[in-house]
Design a protein around this motif. Structure first.
Motif, PDB file in Angstrom:
ATOM      1  N   ASP A  39      -0.339  -4.292  -0.093  1.00  0.00           N
ATOM      2  CA  ASP A  39       0.272  -4.603  -1.394  1.00  0.00           C
ATOM      3  C   ASP A  39       1.790  -4.824  -1.430  1.00  0.00           C
ATOM      4  N   GLN A  55       3.361  -2.200   1.356  1.00  0.00           N
ATOM      5  CA  GLN A  55       2.563  -1.194   2.034  1.00  0.00           C
ATOM      6  C   GLN A  55       2.539  -1.549   3.513  1.00  0.00           C
ATOM      7  N   TRP A  63      -4.654  -0.769   8.919  1.00  0.00           N
ATOM      8  CA  TRP A  63      -4.176   0.162   7.901  1.00  0.00           C
ATOM      9  C   TRP A  63      -3.993   1.544   8.514  1.00  0.00           C
ATOM     10  N   MET A  66       0.660   5.270   5.278  1.00  0.00           N
ATOM     11  CA  MET A  66       1.460   4.241   4.616  1.00  0.00           C
ATOM     12  C   MET A  66       2.955   4.556   4.518  1.00  0.00           C
ATOM     13  N   ASP A 168      -0.365   3.912  -8.024  1.00  0.00           N
ATOM     14  CA  ASP A 168       0.275   2.604  -8.172  1.00  0.00           C
ATOM     15  C   ASP A 168       1.095   2.461  -9.456  1.00  0.00           C
TER      16      ASP A 168
HETATM   17  C1  FRU Z   1      -4.564  -1.485  -3.125  1.00  0.00           C
HETATM   18  C2  FRU Z   1      -4.364  -0.083  -2.621  1.00  0.00           C
HETATM   19  C3  FRU Z   1      -3.570   0.722  -3.642  1.00  0.00           C
HETATM   20  C4  FRU Z   1      -2.936   1.788  -2.797  1.00  0.00           C
HETATM   21  C5  FRU Z   1      -2.660   1.061  -1.517  1.00  0.00           C
HETATM   22  C6  FRU Z   1      -2.759   1.888  -0.278  1.00  0.00           C
HETATM   23  O1  FRU Z   1      -4.688  -2.454  -2.155  1.00  0.00           O
HETATM   24  O2  FRU Z   1      -5.608   0.527  -2.360  1.00  0.00           O
HETATM   25  O3  FRU Z   1      -4.331   1.197  -4.713  1.00  0.00           O
HETATM   26  O4  FRU Z   1      -1.792   2.301  -3.386  1.00  0.00           O
HETATM   27  O5  FRU Z   1      -3.576  -0.016  -1.444  1.00  0.00           O
HETATM   28  O6  FRU Z   1      -2.276   1.203   0.838  1.00  0.00           O
END
Ligand code: FRU
Length: 494
Positions: A39, A55, A63, A66, A168
């Protein structure tokens, strides 16, 4: 004071980012300095430049825990990396600094509001992530986390709502100088809701209202909300998880949702009058906007679909791209998007064709490339009989192509990257309902190495998809089943 975790991330990204050659990246779409990006976060205009955080997991192209990556730009197209801004280094966010936003304080400092994630042990080897809202304040490069973090936690959510899905925050400064933010959350029904909070100073927050309830209409949890005034209405953007398809408007999985309505700011009440998808292609999620100094509302999204992340091998040095920034406006009650006008300054070597008859396959001199801005108008070429199908193929060589095809009799526009070189059994096609007057269609197609963004009918709909086709595949061709007539204005983007 920078923590050891942040120092390590900064050192790592500096060394590792240098190993990625310019040619391995798209030209004007932001990619992570190294490793993984999802994001957009903290999209803002601060000290004379646009700031975009994201992110970020620098250490691998997948992933992970973060961080917030950071880049700045004066035209939203040419980005300069700044050092990683946030790392998961505090007791309340050690399992991740999730998505959030930014605002400038009256004293000139920048405030970042983000979600702190902390794993809580439930039983045996089961952990659940508790999510709270946190703050960091800084000067555009270095940020210090607020000593009273978290500023919003389970005590600040309505009874029965989930403290595990509470994330968020999108913050904005109101006309009266106070602050508000919206946060995604999950009420007892398991679907989504957007919570609204107020603050006098940006640090001390109070729950105001449930701004919108999903009530199981659009997917489940609503992620990454944004809320702003646009052309006399108020717009809520969010990205729902676990969607079910609805005609050609909404598709399965993670999607995007735009609600347009009226807002009573005093009462914190929003009344919806219209809903639609934000993007009708494959790869677009977690959109966030900034209000530009000249008053434009500009949106950027993560140009990726969570379910299709295997499109690119985790062995590649970077993963994840941001979309082209898009100017938003309302027209006939709908959300419209157009590529930011700054892109016009990158247009080179205009090639123009008028009134070209297409029946079967047509190739045209000078029409090729992978960094391209192409306006295409398609009309019926035969008054008696409407063409069955028109297609434009790009990123094409002997074995590959990605295509956009239009069937005017069914009003279906389809993006198809099945033959883009992908080796995965994931979504490669998406169809969208595009109504036209007598089969006349206007497209603006933006290519940048690894993506296509199609603005339909002056921005009424947008379809976005990534494609990791080798760059040598740069042919463009046209096809019609029946007879179509086209105009083309094409530029290289440099
Ligand atoms: C959306 C999300 C958000 C969260 C982030 C984690 O893509 O799931 O809700 O903050 O990615 O990386």
């Amino acid at each position: 004071m920078t923590s050891q975790t942040l120092r390590e991330a900064r050192k790592y990204e500096d060394a590792s980012g240098k190993l990625i050659r310019k040619e391995e990246r798209p030209d004007f779409h932001l990619t992570p300095r190294t490793g993984w990006m999802n994001d957009p976060n903290g999209f803002s205009y601060y000290k004379g430049r646009y700031h975009l955080f994201y992110q970020y997991y620098p250490y691998e192209s997948r992933w992970g825990s973060m961080h917030w990556g950071h880049a700045v730009s004066s035209d939203l197209l040419h980005w300069e990396y700044l050092p990683c801004a946030l790392a998961p280094d505090e007791a309340y966010d050690r399992d991740g600094c999730f998505s959030g936003s930014a605002v400038e304080l009256p004293d000139g400092r920048q405030l970042l509001m983000y979600t702190g994630v902390l794993k809580e042990h439930e039983e045996r080897d089961i952990y659940r992530e508790v999510q709270t809202q946190c703050i960091a304040v800084g000067d555009g490069v270095d940020y210090e986390k607020y000593e009273q973090n978290p500023v919003l936690d389970q005590r600040d959510i309505p009874a029965g709502s989930s403290r595990f899905d509470f994330r968020d925050p999108k913050i904005w400064r109101k006309v009266d100088g106070t602050y508000a933010c919206v946060v995604g959350n999950r009420p007892a029904d398991g679907s989504g809701q957007i919570l609204l909070y107020d603050s006098a100073d940006g640090f001390h927050w109070k729950f105001k209202n449930v701004l919108v309830s999903n009530q199981d209409r659009f997917g489940k949890m609503w992620e990454c909300p944004d809320f702003f005034e646009l052309d006399g209405k108020w717009v809520l953007l969010t990205s729902p998880q676990d969607m079910r398809p609805e005609g050609f408007e909404y598709h399965n999985g993670n999607g995007t949702l735009c609600l347009i309505g009226d807002y009573d700011e005093g009462a914190g009440k929003f009344v919806e009058t219209h809903n639609q998808s934000i993007d009708y292609g494959i790869d677009f999620y977690a959109a966030q906007t900034v209000l530009a100094p000249d008053g434009r509302r500009i949106m950027i999204g993560w140009m990726q679909n969570w379910d299709a992340c295997s499109m690119r091998s985790p062995d590649e040095p970077w993963f994840g791209q941001m979309s082209l920034p898009r100017e938003l406006f309302l027209k006939n009650g709908r959300l419209y998007q157009r590529p930011i006008r700054e892109l016009d300054a990158m247009r080179r070597d205009k090639v123009e064709y008028r009134d070209v008859t297409v029946s079967g396959v047509v190739k045209l001199n000078g029409i090729k490339g992978r960094k391209v801005d192409m306006e295409l108008t398609v009309r019926p070429g035969d008054e008696e009989e409407l063409y069955q199908k028109f297609a434009v193929r790009f990123a094409q060589n002997d074995t590959c192509y990605t295509s956009l095809s239009f069937r005017p009799r069914e009003s279906i526009l389809k993006v198809d990257r099945k033959f883009s070189g992908s080796r995965r059994a994931i979504i490669h096609q998406r169809r969208s309902l595009v109504k036209t007057e007598n089969g006349e269609l206007k497209l603006r197609i933006i290519l940048d190495c690894f993506s296509v963004e199609v603005f339909v009918d002056d921005g009424k709909q947008v379809m976005t998809a990534t494609m990791y086709t080798e760059q040598e595949a740069d042919d463009i061709s046209f096809f019609a089943n029946g007879t179509a007539n086209i105009d083309i204005v094409k530029y290289d983007l440099r």
